[in-house]
Design a protein around this motif. Structure first.
Motif, PDB file in Angstrom:
ATOM      1  N   CYS A  47       0.825  -1.221   0.000  1.00 20.64           N
ATOM      2  CA  CYS A  47       0.000   0.000   0.000  1.00 20.64           C
ATOM      3  C   CYS A  47       0.860   1.273   0.000  1.00 20.64           C
ATOM      4  O   CYS A  47       0.417   2.319  -0.491  1.00 20.64           O
ATOM      5  N   ALA A  48       2.065   1.160   0.539  1.00 29.27           N
ATOM      6  CA  ALA A  48       2.963   2.322   0.551  1.00 29.27           C
ATOM      7  C   ALA A  48       3.671   2.475  -0.795  1.00 29.27           C
ATOM      8  O   ALA A  48       4.116   3.570  -1.153  1.00 29.27           O
ATOM      9  N   ILE A  49       3.744   1.400  -1.569  1.00 34.47           N
ATOM     10  CA  ILE A  49       4.420   1.455  -2.876  1.00 34.47           C
ATOM     11  C   ILE A  49       3.473   1.955  -3.954  1.00 34.47           C
ATOM     12  O   ILE A  49       3.832   2.769  -4.806  1.00 34.47           O
ATOM     13  N   VAL A  50       2.243   1.436  -3.916  1.00 33.43           N
ATOM     14  CA  VAL A  50       1.263   1.722  -4.982  1.00 33.43           C
ATOM     15  C   VAL A  50       0.099   2.513  -4.397  1.00 33.43           C
ATOM     16  O   VAL A  50      -0.495   2.102  -3.396  1.00 33.43           O
ATOM     17  N   GLY A  51      -0.231   3.623  -5.026  1.00 40.11           N
ATOM     18  CA  GLY A  51      -1.301   4.480  -4.495  1.00 40.11           C
ATOM     19  C   GLY A  51      -2.696   3.949  -4.763  1.00 40.11           C
ATOM     20  O   GLY A  51      -3.639   4.267  -4.045  1.00 40.11           O
ATOM     21  N   GLY A  52      -2.841   3.107  -5.795  1.00 37.12           N
ATOM     22  CA  GLY A  52      -4.155   2.593  -6.178  1.00 37.12           C
ATOM     23  C   GLY A  52      -4.599   1.446  -5.292  1.00 37.12           C
ATOM     24  O   GLY A  52      -3.908   1.076  -4.336  1.00 37.12           O
ATOM     25  N   PRO A  53      -5.753   0.852  -5.608  1.00 37.63           N
ATOM     26  CA  PRO A  53      -6.304  -0.210  -4.767  1.00 37.63           C
ATOM     27  C   PRO A  53      -5.386  -1.429  -4.639  1.00 37.63           C
ATOM     28  O   PRO A  53      -4.799  -1.880  -5.619  1.00 37.63           O
ATOM     29  N   VAL A  54      -5.279  -1.921  -3.416  1.00 39.51           N
ATOM     30  CA  VAL A  54      -4.479  -3.122  -3.122  1.00 39.51           C
ATOM     31  C   VAL A  54      -5.424  -4.146  -2.484  1.00 39.51           C
ATOM     32  O   VAL A  54      -5.911  -3.942  -1.378  1.00 39.51           O
ATOM     33  N   SER A  55      -5.695  -5.220  -3.210  1.00 39.71           N
ATOM     34  CA  SER A  55      -6.640  -6.221  -2.705  1.00 39.71           C
ATOM     35  C   SER A  55      -5.990  -7.138  -1.682  1.00 39.71           C
ATOM     36  O   SER A  55      -4.927  -7.714  -1.933  1.00 39.71           O
ATOM     37  N   ALA A  56      -6.661  -7.266  -0.538  1.00 41.61           N
ATOM     38  CA  ALA A  56      -6.211  -8.150   0.545  1.00 41.61           C
ATOM     39  C   ALA A  56      -7.393  -9.039   0.912  1.00 41.61           C
ATOM     40  O   ALA A  56      -8.473  -8.540   1.237  1.00 41.61           O
ATOM     41  N   GLU A  57      -7.169 -10.348   0.848  1.00 38.80           N
ATOM     42  CA  GLU A  57      -8.298 -11.287   0.954  1.00 38.80           C
ATOM     43  C   GLU A  57      -8.517 -11.792   2.383  1.00 38.80           C
ATOM     44  O   GLU A  57      -7.559 -12.143   3.081  1.00 38.80           O
ATOM     45  N   VAL A  58      -9.788 -11.846   2.763  1.00 38.04           N
ATOM     46  CA  VAL A  58     -10.130 -12.417   4.075  1.00 38.04           C
ATOM     47  C   VAL A  58      -9.854 -13.930   4.025  1.00 38.04           C
ATOM     48  O   VAL A  58      -9.831 -14.524   2.946  1.00 38.04           O
ATOM     49  N   ALA A  59      -9.697 -14.516   5.218  1.00 39.57           N
ATOM     50  CA  ALA A  59      -9.413 -15.955   5.275  1.00 39.57           C
ATOM     51  C   ALA A  59     -10.574 -16.740   5.873  1.00 39.57           C
ATOM     52  O   ALA A  59     -10.621 -17.965   5.751  1.00 39.57           O
ATOM     53  N   ALA A  60     -11.497 -16.042   6.530  1.00 43.47           N
ATOM     54  CA  ALA A  60     -12.637 -16.728   7.149  1.00 43.47           C
ATOM     55  C   ALA A  60     -13.686 -17.051   6.088  1.00 43.47           C
ATOM     56  O   ALA A  60     -13.644 -16.515   4.972  1.00 43.47           O
ATOM     57  N   THR A  61     -14.629 -17.909   6.443  1.00 52.36           N
ATOM     58  CA  THR A  61     -15.712 -18.233   5.507  1.00 52.36           C
ATOM     59  C   THR A  61     -17.084 -17.839   6.062  1.00 52.36           C
ATOM     60  O   THR A  61     -18.071 -17.889   5.343  1.00 52.36           O
ATOM     61  N   ASP A  62     -17.159 -17.479   7.351  1.00 55.48           N
ATOM     62  CA  ASP A  62     -18.447 -17.049   7.906  1.00 55.48           C
ATOM     63  C   ASP A  62     -18.512 -15.525   7.954  1.00 55.48           C
ATOM     64  O   ASP A  62     -17.482 -14.844   8.121  1.00 55.48           O
ATOM     65  N   HIS A  63     -19.717 -14.997   7.806  1.00 54.73           N
ATOM     66  CA  HIS A  63     -19.909 -13.551   7.680  1.00 54.73           C
ATOM     67  C   HIS A  63     -19.291 -12.746   8.827  1.00 54.73           C
ATOM     68  O   HIS A  63     -18.561 -11.778   8.578  1.00 54.73           O
ATOM     69  N   GLU A  64     -19.576 -13.154  10.073  1.00 55.69           N
ATOM     70  CA  GLU A  64     -19.117 -12.341  11.213  1.00 55.69           C
ATOM     71  C   GLU A  64     -17.597 -12.215  11.220  1.00 55.69           C
ATOM     72  O   GLU A  64     -17.052 -11.118  11.408  1.00 55.69           O
ATOM     73  N   THR A  65     -16.910 -13.345  11.006  1.00 57.62           N
ATOM     74  CA  THR A  65     -15.441 -13.302  11.050  1.00 57.62           C
ATOM     75  C   THR A  65     -14.880 -12.597   9.821  1.00 57.62           C
ATOM     76  O   THR A  65     -13.909 -11.838   9.909  1.00 57.62           O
ATOM     77  N   MET A  66     -15.527 -12.834   8.662  1.00 58.78           N
ATOM     78  CA  MET A  66     -15.080 -12.113   7.448  1.00 58.78           C
ATOM     79  C   MET A  66     -15.170 -10.611   7.656  1.00 58.78           C
ATOM     80  O   MET A  66     -14.280  -9.863   7.257  1.00 58.78           O
ATOM     81  N   LEU A  67     -16.266 -10.176   8.277  1.00 57.28           N
ATOM     82  CA  LEU A  67     -16.475  -8.743   8.498  1.00 57.28           C
ATOM     83  C   LEU A  67     -15.383  -8.182   9.415  1.00 57.28           C
ATOM     84  O   LEU A  67     -14.805  -7.117   9.130  1.00 57.28           O
ATOM     85  N   ALA A  68     -15.096  -8.914  10.478  1.00 58.91           N
ATOM     86  CA  ALA A  68     -14.055  -8.459  11.407  1.00 58.91           C
ATOM     87  C   ALA A  68     -12.694  -8.423  10.696  1.00 58.91           C
ATOM     88  O   ALA A  68     -11.932  -7.460  10.821  1.00 58.91           O
ATOM     89  N   GLU A  69     -12.406  -9.466   9.922  1.00 56.20           N
ATOM     90  CA  GLU A  69     -11.129  -9.492   9.180  1.00 56.20           C
ATOM     91  C   GLU A  69     -11.087  -8.352   8.161  1.00 56.20           C
ATOM     92  O   GLU A  69     -10.059  -7.682   7.999  1.00 56.20           O
ATOM     93  N   GLY A  70     -12.204  -8.171   7.469  1.00 55.17           N
ATOM     94  CA  GLY A  70     -12.264  -7.121   6.451  1.00 55.17           C
ATOM     95  C   GLY A  70     -12.021  -5.746   7.049  1.00 55.17           C
ATOM     96  O   GLY A  70     -11.283  -4.937   6.486  1.00 55.17           O
ATOM     97  N   ARG A  71     -12.619  -5.514   8.207  1.00 57.53           N
ATOM     98  CA  ARG A  71     -12.438  -4.193   8.857  1.00 57.53           C
ATOM     99  C   ARG A  71     -10.981  -4.006   9.287  1.00 57.53           C
ATOM    100  O   ARG A  71     -10.431  -2.914   9.164  1.00 57.53           O
ATOM    101  N   LYS A  72     -10.383  -5.085   9.771  1.00 57.05           N
ATOM    102  CA  LYS A  72      -8.970  -4.995  10.184  1.00 57.05           C
ATOM    103  C   LYS A  72      -8.086  -4.704   8.964  1.00 57.05           C
ATOM    104  O   LYS A  72      -7.206  -3.847   9.009  1.00 57.05           O
ATOM    105  N   LEU A  73      -8.340  -5.418   7.863  1.00 50.65           N
ATOM    106  CA  LEU A  73      -7.542  -5.202   6.645  1.00 50.65           C
ATOM    107  C   LEU A  73      -7.745  -3.787   6.113  1.00 50.65           C
ATOM    108  O   LEU A  73      -6.784  -3.114   5.729  1.00 50.65           O
ATOM    109  N   ALA A  74      -8.987  -3.316   6.126  1.00 48.34           N
ATOM    110  CA  ALA A  74      -9.278  -1.968   5.620  1.00 48.34           C
ATOM    111  C   ALA A  74      -8.586  -0.904   6.462  1.00 48.34           C
ATOM    112  O   ALA A  74      -8.281   0.186   5.959  1.00 48.34           O
ATOM    113  N   GLY A  75      -8.338  -1.226   7.739  1.00 45.24           N
ATOM    114  CA  GLY A  75      -7.682  -0.265   8.628  1.00 45.24           C
ATOM    115  C   GLY A  75      -6.186  -0.139   8.381  1.00 45.24           C
ATOM    116  O   GLY A  75      -5.529   0.764   8.904  1.00 45.24           O
ATOM    117  N   LEU A  76      -5.631  -1.034   7.566  1.00 45.37           N
ATOM    118  CA  LEU A  76      -4.180  -1.001   7.326  1.00 45.37           C
ATOM    119  C   LEU A  76      -3.754   0.218   6.510  1.00 45.37           C
ATOM    120  O   LEU A  76      -2.690   0.792   6.724  1.00 45.37           O
TER     121      LEU A  76
END
Ligand code: G3P
Length: 218
Positions: A47-76
């Motif tokens: 994210c520091a190298i490229v200014g455009g979108p950087v896709s980071a994939e969640v590892a969970a398969t259930d909604h609640e955990t995916m959401l928590a992982e997604g929020r953590k990744l988005a906070g990076l």
């Protein structure tokens, strides 16, 4: 058409980003495993190298955990696009994150119907995997063409078609012909796009003639 690099190799990404032609990066768990490095560190570095979108994939398969992982990744970093698989829980997570203003890339798309659902869930990107369809004897590029044509019927639709699982320059050209907004390409394929034997031979001849003039520009 935008070019994303499909890699978690930060040295490769840095090298290609120096061309000024890289609009974003996509990663997936397999690419992270290949890097041998901690996931969150790799994403923050990209994210520091490229200014455009950087896709980071969640590892969970259930909604609640995916959401928590997604929020953590988005906070990076502000340019993280959270990648979720095209499953009911993935799309539910896509909707929730998108409603919160987080860019989501819905991955593992193999049908136009799935792409319609991803758009309805508010995805910023949908990733149809062309190469993996070709691998099983289907026509991956036909899917890209289908999705582009269907999305074009709806003015209010904001989801970008991100041609993924790209295996060579011909895939990139076909995806561009279809109107795909983005192609995510492995580093080797991006390098191949630069090259043509007639460019090399022509340059060699021009330089040989230039040397004969005995001149210099600087
Ligand atoms: O990152 C998703 C996609 O591009 C993976 O491609 O080559 O593993 O089918 P591939």
């Amino acid at each position: 058409m935008k070019f994303f690099v499909d890699s978690a190799d930060t040295a490769e990404i840095r090298d290609l980003a120096a061309t000024g032609l890289v609009d974003g990066v996509t990663t997936n768990p397999s690419l992270i495993a290949k890097s041998g490095r901690p996931f969150l560190d790799v994403i923050a570095e990209i994210c520091a190298i490229v200014g455009g979108p950087v896709s980071a994939e969640v590892a969970a398969t259930d909604h609640e955990t995916m959401l928590a992982e997604g929020r953590k990744l988005a906070g990076l970093a502000s340019n993280v696009a959270v990648k979720v698989p095209l499953t009911p829980d993935g799309l539910r997570t896509c909707k929730a994150l998108s409603d919160d203003g987080v860019a989501v890339n819905v991955t593992l798309c193999f049908s136009a119907g799935q792409a319609l659902l991803a758009a309805k869930a508010g995805a910023a990107f949908v990733s149809p995997f062309a190469g993996r369809l070709d691998d099983i004897g289907h026509d991956g590029m036909a899917l890209i063409r289908d999705i582009c044509a269907i999305y074009a019927n709806y003015d209010d639709l904001r989801t970008s078609v991100l041609a993924a699982s790209v295996r060579g320059p011909a895939h990139v050209i076909e995806a561009a012909r279809a109107g795909a907004h983005v192609a995510t390409v492995p580093p080797g394929v991006l390098r191949q796009l630069f090259r043509h034997p007639l460019t090399d031979a022509g340059l060699e001849a021009f330089l040989a003639d230039w040397r004969k003039t005995g001149q210099s520009i600087l």
